[in-house]
Design a protein around this motif. Structure first.
Motif, PDB file in Angstrom:
ATOM      1  N   ARG A 149       0.834  -1.205   0.000  1.00 56.34           N
ATOM      2  CA  ARG A 149       0.000   0.000   0.000  1.00 56.34           C
ATOM      3  C   ARG A 149       0.870   1.258   0.000  1.00 56.34           C
ATOM      4  O   ARG A 149       0.596   2.217  -0.694  1.00 56.34           O
TER       5      ARG A 149
ATOM      6  N   VAL B  24       1.475  -9.888 -10.658  1.00 54.96           N
ATOM      7  CA  VAL B  24       0.028  -9.787 -10.808  1.00 54.96           C
ATOM      8  C   VAL B  24      -0.616  -9.702  -9.433  1.00 54.96           C
ATOM      9  O   VAL B  24       0.002  -9.954  -8.416  1.00 54.96           O
ATOM     10  N   ALA B  25      -1.887  -9.383  -9.461  1.00 55.50           N
ATOM     11  CA  ALA B  25      -2.605  -9.239  -8.199  1.00 55.50           C
ATOM     12  C   ALA B  25      -2.771 -10.593  -7.537  1.00 55.50           C
ATOM     13  O   ALA B  25      -2.622 -11.640  -8.160  1.00 55.50           O
ATOM     14  N   ASP B  26      -3.087 -10.546  -6.270  1.00 56.51           N
ATOM     15  CA  ASP B  26      -3.275 -11.749  -5.489  1.00 56.51           C
ATOM     16  C   ASP B  26      -4.362 -12.629  -6.093  1.00 56.51           C
ATOM     17  O   ASP B  26      -5.492 -12.209  -6.304  1.00 56.51           O
TER      18      ASP B  26
ATOM     19  N   SER C  95     -11.504 -10.680  -8.823  1.00 59.23           N
ATOM     20  CA  SER C  95     -12.156  -9.421  -9.137  1.00 59.23           C
ATOM     21  C   SER C  95     -13.649  -9.563  -8.885  1.00 59.23           C
ATOM     22  O   SER C  95     -14.202 -10.654  -8.917  1.00 59.23           O
TER      23      SER C  95
ATOM     24  N   SER D 178     -11.025   1.100 -13.378  1.00 59.19           N
ATOM     25  CA  SER D 178     -10.567   1.186 -11.976  1.00 59.19           C
ATOM     26  C   SER D 178      -9.064   0.978 -11.891  1.00 59.19           C
ATOM     27  O   SER D 178      -8.362   1.675 -11.155  1.00 59.19           O
ATOM     28  N   ARG D 179      -8.582   0.004 -12.652  1.00 58.27           N
ATOM     29  CA  ARG D 179      -7.140  -0.274 -12.625  1.00 58.27           C
ATOM     30  C   ARG D 179      -6.346   0.915 -13.165  1.00 58.27           C
ATOM     31  O   ARG D 179      -5.323   1.290 -12.625  1.00 58.27           O
TER      32      ARG D 179
ATOM     33  N   LEU E  41      -7.291   3.995 -13.199  1.00 58.93           N
ATOM     34  CA  LEU E  41      -7.380   5.086 -12.233  1.00 58.93           C
ATOM     35  C   LEU E  41      -6.386   4.861 -11.093  1.00 58.93           C
ATOM     36  O   LEU E  41      -5.671   5.790 -10.688  1.00 58.93           O
ATOM     37  N   ALA E  42      -6.323   3.637 -10.601  1.00 61.28           N
ATOM     38  CA  ALA E  42      -5.390   3.329  -9.508  1.00 61.28           C
ATOM     39  C   ALA E  42      -3.958   3.576  -9.945  1.00 61.28           C
ATOM     40  O   ALA E  42      -3.160   4.140  -9.198  1.00 61.28           O
TER      41      ALA E  42
ATOM     42  N   LEU F 132      -3.313   7.259  -9.999  1.00 59.65           N
ATOM     43  CA  LEU F 132      -3.215   7.822  -8.644  1.00 59.65           C
ATOM     44  C   LEU F 132      -1.876   7.459  -8.001  1.00 59.65           C
ATOM     45  O   LEU F 132      -1.255   8.288  -7.332  1.00 59.65           O
ATOM     46  N   HIS F 133      -1.429   6.240  -8.223  1.00 60.96           N
ATOM     47  CA  HIS F 133      -0.124   5.847  -7.682  1.00 60.96           C
ATOM     48  C   HIS F 133       0.981   6.694  -8.302  1.00 60.96           C
ATOM     49  O   HIS F 133       1.949   7.060  -7.630  1.00 60.96           O
TER      50      HIS F 133
ATOM     51  N   ILE G  77     -12.027  10.373 -11.797  1.00 60.80           N
ATOM     52  CA  ILE G  77     -12.239  10.203 -10.359  1.00 60.80           C
ATOM     53  C   ILE G  77     -13.684  10.523  -9.999  1.00 60.80           C
ATOM     54  O   ILE G  77     -14.350   9.779  -9.275  1.00 60.80           O
ATOM     55  N   GLU G  78     -14.158  11.646 -10.537  1.00 58.57           N
ATOM     56  CA  GLU G  78     -15.520  12.064 -10.194  1.00 58.57           C
ATOM     57  C   GLU G  78     -16.550  11.052 -10.691  1.00 58.57           C
ATOM     58  O   GLU G  78     -17.510  10.736 -10.004  1.00 58.57           O
TER      59      GLU G  78
ATOM     60  N   SER H 151     -16.031   7.906 -11.178  1.00 60.93           N
ATOM     61  CA  SER H 151     -15.935   6.650 -10.422  1.00 60.93           C
ATOM     62  C   SER H 151     -16.606   6.774  -9.058  1.00 60.93           C
ATOM     63  O   SER H 151     -17.073   5.796  -8.495  1.00 60.93           O
ATOM     64  N   GLY H 152     -16.644   8.001  -8.524  1.00 58.34           N
ATOM     65  CA  GLY H 152     -17.199   8.153  -7.184  1.00 58.34           C
ATOM     66  C   GLY H 152     -18.501   8.904  -7.159  1.00 58.34           C
ATOM     67  O   GLY H 152     -19.050   9.190  -6.102  1.00 58.34           O
TER      68      GLY H 152
ATOM     69  N   SER I 177     -13.274   9.606  -3.475  1.00 59.69           N
ATOM     70  CA  SER I 177     -13.064   8.668  -4.591  1.00 59.69           C
ATOM     71  C   SER I 177     -11.622   8.186  -4.642  1.00 59.69           C
ATOM     72  O   SER I 177     -11.356   7.016  -4.903  1.00 59.69           O
TER      73      SER I 177
ATOM     74  N   ARG J 281     -11.113   5.749  -1.835  1.00 56.52           N
ATOM     75  CA  ARG J 281     -11.805   4.482  -2.087  1.00 56.52           C
ATOM     76  C   ARG J 281     -11.082   3.684  -3.188  1.00 56.52           C
ATOM     77  O   ARG J 281     -10.932   2.470  -3.083  1.00 56.52           O
ATOM     78  N   THR J 282     -10.635   4.394  -4.202  1.00 59.67           N
ATOM     79  CA  THR J 282      -9.936   3.708  -5.304  1.00 59.67           C
ATOM     80  C   THR J 282      -8.656   3.051  -4.795  1.00 59.67           C
ATOM     81  O   THR J 282      -8.360   1.904  -5.103  1.00 59.67           O
TER      82      THR J 282
ATOM     83  N   GLU K  51      -6.018  -3.447  -6.234  1.00 61.57           N
ATOM     84  CA  GLU K  51      -5.462  -4.768  -5.946  1.00 61.57           C
ATOM     85  C   GLU K  51      -4.097  -4.617  -5.278  1.00 61.57           C
ATOM     86  O   GLU K  51      -3.264  -3.848  -5.735  1.00 61.57           O
ATOM     87  N   VAL K  52      -3.913  -5.348  -4.222  1.00 63.00           N
ATOM     88  CA  VAL K  52      -2.628  -5.297  -3.516  1.00 63.00           C
ATOM     89  C   VAL K  52      -1.873  -6.576  -3.832  1.00 63.00           C
ATOM     90  O   VAL K  52      -2.334  -7.667  -3.497  1.00 63.00           O
ATOM     91  N   PRO K  53      -0.718  -6.457  -4.479  1.00 67.22           N
ATOM     92  CA  PRO K  53       0.038  -7.676  -4.761  1.00 67.22           C
ATOM     93  C   PRO K  53       0.530  -8.307  -3.461  1.00 67.22           C
ATOM     94  O   PRO K  53       0.882  -7.596  -2.514  1.00 67.22           O
ATOM     95  N   THR K  54       0.495  -9.598  -3.403  1.00 67.13           N
ATOM     96  CA  THR K  54       1.047 -10.287  -2.236  1.00 67.13           C
ATOM     97  C   THR K  54       2.102 -11.273  -2.726  1.00 67.13           C
ATOM     98  O   THR K  54       2.204 -11.531  -3.928  1.00 67.13           O
TER      99      THR K  54
END
Lengths: 224, 394
Positions: free
Chosen positions: A64, A125-127, A132, A144-145, A147-148, A151-152, A215-216, A218-219, B47, B50-51, B56-59
């Motif tokens: 995170r 890859v994701a867990d 999903s 969503s991906r 957007l994430a 944001l990152h 963002i707007e 999505s929320g 938003s 929440r996003t 997804e958090v890789p583990t």
């Protein structure tokens, strides 16, 4: 449910950890004094219990805070090496979870400060345990991906201390006092970091109208 | 009292993080209903939070978790064992046993000269040095016994053996030394450019380079400064004379403030420098004993292509080894193994990890790593050595 096998430590394997969610923090319970004493003495079985209890949570906190990184394994490893080597200095004033989280936060901060961050390879890859949401349409998931990811990328431009305080407070839902303790900062400094991170994030989002729209949208349905 | 936009902003953040009470949320709602700007910002904050929370958090995979567990366990701190005083009869018995062991040890290690075991080798005493010159023929090499070491001379090789100091001076050609490790026992091979100090090993030296086949050796400059350690499978070449002259030249007067301790040295990239050149510079920096400079040189190469990145990461790991930061070295070697499977660097790194684990009191972990090496590289460069070590450790 967390399943911990009780097979003896072989020096080369750890027990199976089965936790479908995996991301949930361990329940806040008083640490077993015998386990704490065993960890202090460097006993493998106690360290094993400690490791199995906390490894998933440590993974999640680091992931995170740093965002997607191929160095996750190294960071988790560094955290546990430091923990295993520092048990002699653990005074029991905080729970083991708080104590190891503090080490994980420190490790993540160090990584963010070092600037030695690399692009995420495709194989990361994701867990797989976390499927999903089947009710979410494929294009929504992709959105969503995306957007994430964006944001990152914005978070990468915020100073590590501010970024970490912001994420611990808003995403991990730690209180100001807890964030201050985890980052070894004063409450005033913590508040200030969170606030400035928010302000910088808002300014960056404002500078990217398409992102703001994303963002707007999505929320828009349920932000209140 | 009406809430200000600043207060609303802070409450918005608290609300997004789940820290606001019901009363505070209602108060915030009232403000947002009347303030379009705060309302829009709140939407973005919520938003965004929440996003990020839902992303997804890789583990780690179970295998990766196993590796982490093994690495952490192998480097755990052990509580100091309580010391129990020996009773005097036991202490006396121990003293007698130690004295007997010392006598046997001295007997075994009584200074011996040399013996020509096989091949075309001639010997000539050198009164000026008190040593013996051993020379192999131009066409054939030979095998000699030098105290408890076995030396294989390549054709046209000349060495000076000084048994009183257990030092071999290589004057020309190439020499392979095979010697078991005896703690406290010194043995070294000197060349005009560098010195190889034995730590229990088999290695080959020529006038410019050294390659370790088993165990490890310590490399020193001719004036005794440590260059670093060379573990099995690794080779080191002395910098050429021009570089050496530059490196050994008196330092120029500083034109800038020196970097503060702990800060990486500033290493200017030559204009148009390609990755290969930079890797070479890093190797030379490492050879000079400047691990930090080597790291600084290779770090920018990590995101490059697989071959370059694998070599850069290998040098990075080696730099920690040269500083005797063994835990850090193991972590970096593990990165090489994980990120560049199938490369020669990954193979060397796997074996280096096993050696480090073995030599730092982690025999069980070392066994697992050696087995892993043999599984992955059954015909690898260090397969024989790995199998032998595994056998020894059982």
């Amino acid at each position: 449910m967390r399943l911990i096998s009780t097979k003896p430590v072989s020096g080369g394997t750890i027990p199976d950890v089965e936790d479908p969610r995996g991301a949930m923090p361990p329940a806040v319970t008083a640490d077993d004094p015998a386990m704490v004493a065993g960890c202090r003495a460097g006993e493998a079985s106690s360290l094993e219990q400690f490791f199995v209890t906390h490894v998933r949570y440590v993974e999640r906190v680091i992931a995170r805070l740093t965002g997607p990184t191929p160095d996750l394994e190294d960071l988790v490893q560094t955290t546990f090496i430091q923990a295993f080597q520092s048990f002699g200095r653990y005074r029991g004033e905080a729970s083991l979870k708080t104590w190891v989280t503090r080490i994980a936060v420190h490790t993540a901060l160090h990584q963010l400060r070092s600037g030695l961050r690399r692009a995420v390879p495709l194989e990361l890859v994701a867990d797989a345990d976390e499927p999903s949401d089947p009710t979410e349409a494929a294009d929504q998931q992709a959105e969503s991906r995306q957007l994430a990811r964006r944001l990152h990328a914005l978070l990468d431009r915020i100073a590590p201390k501010k970024r970490v305080a912001f994420l611990l407070y808003t995403v991990e839902e730690y209180s100001i006092e807890e964030v201050a303790a985890l980052t070894e900062a004063s409450k005033a400094a913590t508040k200030s970091r969170i606030w400035f991170a928010r302000r910088e994030l808002m300014a960056m989002v404002k500078g990217q109208p398409d992102l703001r729209q994303l963002i707007e949208s999505s929320g828009a349905q349920s932000w209140r | 009292m009406a809430m200000s936009c600043g207060q609303a902003g802070r409450l918005s953040l608290a609300s997004a993080g789940g820290h606001a009470s019901e009363a505070e949320r209602l108060e915030l709602e009232a403000h947002l209903a009347a303030c379009a700007r705060c309302s829009a910002e709140h939407a973005v904050v919520v938003s965004t939070t929440r996003t990020l929370r839902a992303s997804e958090v890789p583990t780690l995979s179970p295998a990766a978790r196993q590796r982490v567990w093994r690495a952490a366990l192998s480097r755990r701190a052990h509580a100091p064992a309580a010391r129990r005083p020996l009773g005097w009869p036991l202490a006396m018995g121990a003293a007698v046993a130690m004295a007997a062991a010392a006598a046997i040890w001295i007997g075994v290690r009584a200074p011996s000269q040399y013996a020509i075991v096989a091949g075309d080798v001639t010997a000539a005493p050198q009164a000026s040095t008190g040593g013996t010159s051993l020379r192999s023929g131009a066409a054939h090499g030979g095998v000699v016994k030098l105290a408890d070491a076995s030396g294989t001379l390549s054709p046209a090789t000349e060495i000076l053996w000084r048994h009183d100091r257990r030092v071999v001076e290589l004057r020309q050609g190439a020499l392979t030394i095979d010697l078991d490790h005896h703690p406290g026992q010194h043995f070294e091979v000197r060349t005009p450019r560098f010195t190889v100090e034995v730590v229990g090993t088999k290695f080959t030296v020529d006038m410019r380079s050294v390659r370790t086949e088993r165990g490890k050796v310590r490399l020193l400059t001719p004036d005794g400064a440590e260059i670093g350690f060379l573990t099995a499978g690794l080779a080191w070449t002395a910098p050429d004379d021009a570089t050496r002259a530059q490196a050994s030249a008196p330092p120029a007067p500083p034109t800038e403030e020196p970097a503060p301790p702990g800060e990486p040295p500033v290493v200017a990239a030559a204009p148009g420098e390609d990755a290969g050149v930079r890797l070479g510079r890093a190797r030379r920096a490492l050879a000079r004993g400047n691990a930090r400079e080597a790291r600084h040189l290779v770090e920018p190469l990590f995101p490059l292509g697989r071959d370059v990145a694998a070599e850069a990461r290998a040098i990075y790991a080696e730099s920690f080894l040269s500083e005797r930061r063994y835990d850090d070295a193991i972590i970096r070697y593990s990165q090489v193994v994980r990120l560049f499977p199938g490369t020669p660097q990954a193979e060397s790194a796997t074996f280096a990890i096993a050696q480090l684990e073995s030599e730092h009191g982690q025999p069980a972990v070392a066994r697992a790593t050696l087995q892993e090496y043999l599984n992955r590289y059954p015909h690898g460069r260090f397969a024989k050595e790995a199998a032998a070590r595994l056998q020894q450790n059982r």
